[in-house]
Design a protein around this motif. Structure first.
Motif, PDB file in Angstrom:
ATOM      1  N   LEU A 198       4.545  -2.095  -3.837  1.00 40.48           N
ATOM      2  CA  LEU A 198       4.023  -2.049  -2.473  1.00 40.48           C
ATOM      3  C   LEU A 198       5.168  -2.018  -1.462  1.00 40.48           C
ATOM      4  O   LEU A 198       5.136  -1.262  -0.486  1.00 40.48           O
ATOM      5  CB  LEU A 198       3.122  -3.260  -2.202  1.00 40.48           C
ATOM      6  CG  LEU A 198       1.756  -3.239  -2.878  1.00 40.48           C
ATOM      7  CD1 LEU A 198       1.039  -4.559  -2.653  1.00 40.48           C
ATOM      8  CD2 LEU A 198       0.907  -2.090  -2.346  1.00 40.48           C
ATOM      9  N   TYR A 244      -1.292  -0.195   8.914  1.00 43.00           N
ATOM     10  CA  TYR A 244      -1.681  -0.402   7.524  1.00 43.00           C
ATOM     11  C   TYR A 244      -1.456  -1.858   7.176  1.00 43.00           C
ATOM     12  O   TYR A 244      -0.830  -2.609   7.924  1.00 43.00           O
ATOM     13  CB  TYR A 244      -0.878   0.507   6.584  1.00 43.00           C
ATOM     14  CG  TYR A 244       0.605   0.184   6.542  1.00 43.00           C
ATOM     15  CD1 TYR A 244       1.475   0.757   7.455  1.00 43.00           C
ATOM     16  CD2 TYR A 244       1.106  -0.709   5.605  1.00 43.00           C
ATOM     17  CE1 TYR A 244       2.823   0.454   7.435  1.00 43.00           C
ATOM     18  CE2 TYR A 244       2.462  -1.014   5.582  1.00 43.00           C
ATOM     19  CZ  TYR A 244       3.322  -0.436   6.494  1.00 43.00           C
ATOM     20  OH  TYR A 244       4.650  -0.745   6.479  1.00 43.00           O
ATOM     21  N   ASP A 245      -1.951  -2.246   6.030  1.00 42.40           N
ATOM     22  CA  ASP A 245      -1.788  -3.631   5.614  1.00 42.40           C
ATOM     23  C   ASP A 245      -1.708  -3.684   4.092  1.00 42.40           C
ATOM     24  O   ASP A 245      -2.382  -2.903   3.418  1.00 42.40           O
ATOM     25  CB  ASP A 245      -2.986  -4.458   6.097  1.00 42.40           C
ATOM     26  CG  ASP A 245      -2.681  -5.947   6.084  1.00 42.40           C
ATOM     27  OD1 ASP A 245      -1.503  -6.304   5.887  1.00 42.40           O
ATOM     28  OD2 ASP A 245      -3.612  -6.748   6.281  1.00 42.40           O
ATOM     29  N   HIS A 246      -0.869  -4.544   3.572  1.00 45.33           N
ATOM     30  CA  HIS A 246      -0.867  -4.791   2.123  1.00 45.33           C
ATOM     31  C   HIS A 246      -0.271  -6.173   1.846  1.00 45.33           C
ATOM     32  O   HIS A 246       0.407  -6.745   2.704  1.00 45.33           O
ATOM     33  CB  HIS A 246      -0.158  -3.664   1.367  1.00 45.33           C
ATOM     34  CG  HIS A 246       1.303  -3.522   1.696  1.00 45.33           C
ATOM     35  ND1 HIS A 246       2.231  -4.486   1.391  1.00 45.33           N
ATOM     36  CD2 HIS A 246       1.983  -2.516   2.299  1.00 45.33           C
ATOM     37  CE1 HIS A 246       3.423  -4.072   1.784  1.00 45.33           C
ATOM     38  NE2 HIS A 246       3.299  -2.889   2.345  1.00 45.33           N
ATOM     39  N   GLY A 306      -6.045  -7.944  -1.564  1.00 42.91           N
ATOM     40  CA  GLY A 306      -5.283  -6.733  -1.846  1.00 42.91           C
ATOM     41  C   GLY A 306      -4.414  -6.830  -3.074  1.00 42.91           C
ATOM     42  O   GLY A 306      -3.630  -5.925  -3.368  1.00 42.91           O
ATOM     43  N   GLY A 358      -2.392  -3.493  -6.556  1.00 35.91           N
ATOM     44  CA  GLY A 358      -2.019  -3.780  -5.169  1.00 35.91           C
ATOM     45  C   GLY A 358      -2.669  -2.722  -4.292  1.00 35.91           C
ATOM     46  O   GLY A 358      -2.602  -1.540  -4.594  1.00 35.91           O
ATOM     47  N   ILE A 359      -3.321  -3.170  -3.234  1.00 40.50           N
ATOM     48  CA  ILE A 359      -4.087  -2.241  -2.405  1.00 40.50           C
ATOM     49  C   ILE A 359      -3.482  -2.155  -1.009  1.00 40.50           C
ATOM     50  O   ILE A 359      -3.247  -3.182  -0.372  1.00 40.50           O
ATOM     51  CB  ILE A 359      -5.547  -2.722  -2.268  1.00 40.50           C
ATOM     52  CG1 ILE A 359      -6.116  -3.081  -3.623  1.00 40.50           C
ATOM     53  CG2 ILE A 359      -6.382  -1.707  -1.504  1.00 40.50           C
ATOM     54  CD1 ILE A 359      -6.977  -2.086  -4.268  1.00 40.50           C
ATOM     55  N   VAL A 360      -3.259  -0.947  -0.550  1.00 41.95           N
ATOM     56  CA  VAL A 360      -2.862  -0.738   0.838  1.00 41.95           C
ATOM     57  C   VAL A 360      -4.100  -0.285   1.592  1.00 41.95           C
ATOM     58  O   VAL A 360      -4.754   0.674   1.187  1.00 41.95           O
ATOM     59  CB  VAL A 360      -1.784   0.363   0.956  1.00 41.95           C
ATOM     60  CG1 VAL A 360      -1.344   0.509   2.406  1.00 41.95           C
ATOM     61  CG2 VAL A 360      -0.605   0.054   0.056  1.00 41.95           C
ATOM     62  N   SER A 361      -4.452  -1.006   2.657  1.00 42.67           N
ATOM     63  CA  SER A 361      -5.600  -0.570   3.444  1.00 42.67           C
ATOM     64  C   SER A 361      -5.105  -0.018   4.771  1.00 42.67           C
ATOM     65  O   SER A 361      -4.027  -0.376   5.240  1.00 42.67           O
ATOM     66  CB  SER A 361      -6.588  -1.712   3.656  1.00 42.67           C
ATOM     67  OG  SER A 361      -5.915  -2.862   4.085  1.00 42.67           O
TER      68      SER A 361
END
Lengths: 201, 775
Positions: free
Chosen positions: B483, B502-504, B579, B589-592
């Motif tokens: 990430l 964005y957020d992670h 995330g 791991g998620i990036v939104s």
């Protein structure tokens, strides 16, 4: 402050005198006294109440900064830096200060009694308006706001925090730059000492 | 009825009772809608199916409380958050009064390991001097009061830097410290349920709890609670579908009994006719229970609809009953067309068994077993419990007149050309896509609720639901490192304007490697004190003021890197867990994204990063459905060939086969034409309904064909098929009025199918009796 009933200037009367229709621009000199500072910090510039109801505080000395309050947001631009945006929700003390300032310019001083204990002291030749917060949470940040003035002009604002830190804002008569003692500056702000050091504009 | 018949009936009922008890004790009913998701093939699809309903983001429900008085609303909002925070159905609740993402006091020294602001410029004398000069100027700014609190401990403002980085870019306005919509008319809350979004039962429980708490806290104030979110929708859909299915089911049952009585004037036929159907349902359930772990609620509801056509089987026997023939002989007589019809219908449903969708395979298993059992019991058991026949069922002057009149009707052979041409035209001219791939169009969530959901999401600035970037790592550290490596590309995307932000999770919890590098770059206490002494020259600060700062930096130099476990119970842990989570032995791991302005540019920017998958959930689900449908259609093509072979084997004549297939083929084309002409895009449920309608058409045609040109036989067959088609039409015409799109689609398709198939089979398949019909 001791109110003088015989010569009473009503709050309604005062608020009518203080009303300013935007745009209004006035120069200011600020002194910040704080427990984190060895010496008070002095800055000067202009305060502006714009037609779009934004309050703009422009510092020109000793550095350049512009703070613009529009709605619930403060935007601060200093020099070449990217602007800083802060929500007023995060700075309750500033929000209250701005709110009361706006209320004065808009002629709504009497409404301030919803959030403050409002005392108007009227003495020959000058008046003083003292606002003490009613809300306990707000009282943690703010002890009182004092506005000192003569006739229809506020001359000086005194914002005192519970720990004794304070900001003095001179709107009419800036003190001599060499003065840095807090008691002297406070007296000047309140207009109670003879103007031996002040100089008229 | 003979004693033997009574005993047999008793035994049958007893077996049904035992079967019912057995099925009820063994069958576990699942409400997980993912049973109806197709098998994923690509990585994006696997992530889609795996993360739907599981990721905490999908469990978020948005609440709005509206009412006359903002301060009262704020009070209710605060009380509700407290109540839900303590409720077992909810993970957490927030309304803005919680101190956003903050760093717990005990974790404050970690800020020097978390912050990215010292990565480019290490904490040295010039950096410090610059920061302190800024702070001196801050003392004349409107923010002085706020910053002074932090100054001695944090002169470089790392805490504020982190918090402002973590803050959502936009926040709802506040009244009395809680979130409100911009117009101030409703207060806003966010809650996370423990139950997954696709667990309608768990969601329903959470919703009930929410409503109970709200009603209690609201008291006499006329405040209104609105809930929105995928979990709420799944609960809403399930309950509405259940309610309507029960309502229509009850109405249809009552109407069926009435119809049976009108047709046969004997209530025992209505009762006996239910036995093969009950046997079918129980056998179907038992088969599904034996093969699959749990049966989905939709399989049950939908399966019973499909099995419902088995109601026709006893009707064929009943209508053909006549004085002087034993019921067993009658059953023997109707068996050839019945057998062929059931066999071919079962073949069609077998195609769904191979669809690769668990829910559909269950449906096929239930239906095929059920129909087969219904046919066998109708043929071999039912005749022996009917008892004596005292009159012909298919009697009456009206029936004869009808029979003659139908014979006089012209044969609409022109339809053989008209329908295919009309169908071709409808397909060619329709501007709507033929297939409906958009899952959200299938959900019976009313449009105004969806619009409201979009509004609430906008007010609360929740992340984009459609696009995600996903990395997959060996462990949490690996995922966090990946990430972190995305940051440069993501920053490019923000600069180019394709996304707002964005957020992670690595923004809150950097990888161990990164934390250790930052720790190593921190100066020791002695060096820091010297720097401070030099940096404060000419500034209004005493160097000694910053002793708490020196202490924090010294402590940070001793700290072990911050780990997930250290954050347990803090608001940061919640942010991270949405995330960063383990699934199937890997860590995802998620990036939104927030404010996606240009998805194409975003995808372009993020393309070709090893290990990272850009997910367009909508496109992935549509692709998944399209692939799935292509597969099902292929299975159906094979099933159709097989079906023709079976009919050929039964009839052994090309012209008979053509006559039997004609109504079914024409009706299928007709239904497609009507649906297309009215702008409907077809979905999976239309497809299943088309198969069901085709099965009915085949039955009708087989029976009319079987009756040949014998007057009595034709009259009895007409009676039987009138009862059959009317009863089926009744059930599905009712469904066509459902407000649930899925039920409505089935209702309309099958109703059209019954009408078309009956009429066409009557006019095209049934032989004319030239002797009588001649003018």
């Amino acid at each position: 402050m001791i109110a003088n009933p015989a010569h009473s200037l009503g709050i309604e009367e005062l608020e009518a005198k203080l009303v300013r229709k935007p745009p209004v621009v006035t120069p200011f000199v600020d002194y910040r006294f704080s427990h984190v500072l060895k010496v008070p910090v002095r800055s000067s510039g202009t305060l502006e109440y714009r037609e779009d109801e934004a309050l703009v505080r422009t510092v020109t000395s000793p550095f350049r900064e512009q703070a613009e309050v529009m709605g619930e947001e403060v935007q601060i631009r200093r020099g070449e830096r990217p602007e800083r945006r802060v929500s007023l929700q995060r700075v309750p003390q500033l929000r209250v200060l701005l709110g009361s300032f706006r209320a004065m310019l808009d002629g709504h001083v009497s409404q301030l009694s919803q959030d403050f204990n409002v005392v108007l002291a009227d003495q020959p030749g000058r008046w003083a308006l003292t606002l003490r917060p009613l809300d306990a949470r707000l009282a943690r940040y703010l002890d009182r706001i004092e506005v000192h003035g003569t006739a229809d002009r506020p001359h000086c604002l005194e914002v005192v925090e519970p720990d004794g830190d304070a900001t003095l804002t001179f709107l009419e008569t800036p003190p001599d730059e060499r003065i840095s003692a807090r008691p002297v500056l406070e007296s000047l702000c309140r207009g109670v000492t003879p103007e031996k050091t002040g100089h008229e504009r | 009825m003979s004693r033997r018949s009574w005993l047999l009936l008793l035994a049958w009922c007893l077996m049904l009772g035992i079967g019912f008890a057995e099925v009820q004790s063994r069958l576990s009913i699942s409400a997980d809608l993912r049973l109806f998701m197709p098998t994923p093939h690509t990585e994006a699809q696997r992530l889609l199916v795996g993360s739907i309903g599981e990721s905490p983001a999908s469990r978020l429900q948005l609440l709005a409380i509206s009412g006359p008085e903002p301060h009262e609303l704020a009070r209710i909002s605060k009380a509700l958050v407290a109540a839900l925070g303590a409720a077992s159905e909810f993970e957490w609740a927030a309304n803005g009064e919680q101190a956003g993402p903050s760093i717990a006091e005990r974790l404050l020294p970690y800020r020097y390991l978390i912050t990215d602001s010292l990565d480019q410029r290490p904490l040295d004398e010039s950096e410090l001097a610059g920061a302190l000069t800024d702070r001196a100027q801050d003392m004349s700014s409107p923010l002085a009061g706020m910053l002074e609190e932090w100054l001695p401990r944090d002169p470089t403002l790392e805490t504020l830097h982190l918090i402002s980085q973590w803050q959502p870019r936009k926040e709802p306005r506040r009244i009395d410290d809680v979130w409100f919509a911009a117009d101030g008319r409703h207060t806003l809350l966010v809650v996370e349920t423990r139950a997954a979004a696709f667990d309608p039962d768990g969601q329903t429980r959470a919703l009930q709890r929410l409503q109970v708490e709200f009603a209690r806290l609201r008291g006499a104030i006329p405040a209104v609670l609105t809930v929105s979110g995928s979990g709420y929708f799944s609960s809403l859909i399930k309950n509405r579908t259940q309610r309507e299915a029960t309502l229509f089911g009850t109405a249809a049952t009552a109407a069926l009994v009435l119809l049976m009585w009108l047709a046969y004037r004997q209530i025992r036929f209505a009762l006996l006719g239910a036995l093969p159907l009950l046997s079918a349902a129980l056998a179907g359930l038992a088969a599904v229970g034996a093969i699959f772990e749990s049966v989905h609620g939709i399989t049950l509801a939908f399966g019973f609809t499909l099995i419902g056509v088995a109601q026709d089987y006893p009707m064929h026997v009943f209508s053909h009953l006549r004085v002087g023939e034993r019921p067993a002989e009658t059953a023997h007589g109707v068996w050839p067309p019945l057998r062929t019809g059931v066999a071919s219908t079962c073949i069609a449903y077998l195609a769904f068994l191979l669809s690769g969708v668990t829910g559909l395979a269950q449906l096929a298993c239930l239906t095929v077993t059920g129909l087969a059992v219904a046919a066998v019991t109708t043929r071999y058991v039912l005749p022996h419990v009917i008892g004596s026949v005292t009159k012909d069922s298919a009697q009456g002057a009206w029936l004869d007149r009808l029979n003659v009149r139908i014979d006089r009707l012209p044969r609409p052979y022109a339809l053989l050309a008209i329908i295919p041409v009309a169908c071709g035209a409808a397909l060619f001219m329709s501007s709507q896509p033929f297939w409906q791939n958009d899952l959200s169009r299938l959900t019976p969530v009313p449009l105004d609720l969806l619009r409201r959901d979009a509004e609430l999401r906008k007010e609360l600035a929740t992340p984009d639901l459609r696009y995600l970037l996903v990395v997959s790592g060996r462990d949490a550290q690996d995922a966090l490192e990946q990430l972190e490596n995305l940051d440069a590309r993501l920053a490019t995307a923000v600069r180019s304007g394709s996304i707002g932000s964005y957020d992670h999770p690595a923004r809150y919890l950097p990888s161990i490697g990164r934390q250790l590098r930052r720790r190593a770059a921190l100066p020791d206490a002695g060096a820091l004190r010297d720097m401070l002494t030099a940096a404060t020259v000419g500034l209004p600060f005493e160097a000694a003021l910053f002793a708490p700062f020196v202490e924090d930096v010294a402590r940070a130099r001793e700290l072990a890197p911050l780990a997930l476990a250290d954050l347990a119970g803090t608001p940061l842990a919640l942010r991270i867990s949405s995330g960063l989570f383990a699934r199937d032995g890997r860590w995802l791991g998620i990036v939104s994204f927030y404010d996606v302005h240009d998805a194409a540019v975003l995808e372009q920017t993020l393309r070709g990063i090893p290990g990272a998958t850009f997910l367009d959930l909508k496109a992935a689900s549509e692709e998944l459905i399209a692939v799935q449908r292509a597969h099902i259609l292929r299975c159906l093509e094979f099933a159709a060939l097989f079906l023709v072979a079976v009919i050929w084997l039964a009839l052994r004549s090309a012209s008979r086969v053509v006559r039997v297939l004609m109504p079914m083929v024409l009706t299928t084309l007709l239904i497609v034409t009507v649906l297309r002409a009215s702008g409907v895009s077809l979905n999976l449920f239309h497809l299943i309904s088309l198969v069901l309608a085709a099965g009915l058409g085949l039955d009708y045609a087989l029976f009319f064909e079987h009756a040949a040109a014998h007057a009595d036989e034709q009259r009895r067959t007409l009676h039987a098929l009138l009862v059959c088609s009317l009863s089926t039409l009744l059930v599905f015409a009712l469904l066509a009025f459902s407000t649930v799109p899925v039920l409505q689609a089935i209702g309309i398709t099958v109703s059209l199918g019954v009408i078309g198939n009956f009429a066409l089979a009557l006019l095209l398949t049934r032989e004319r009796r030239h002797s009588r019909a001649a003018p």
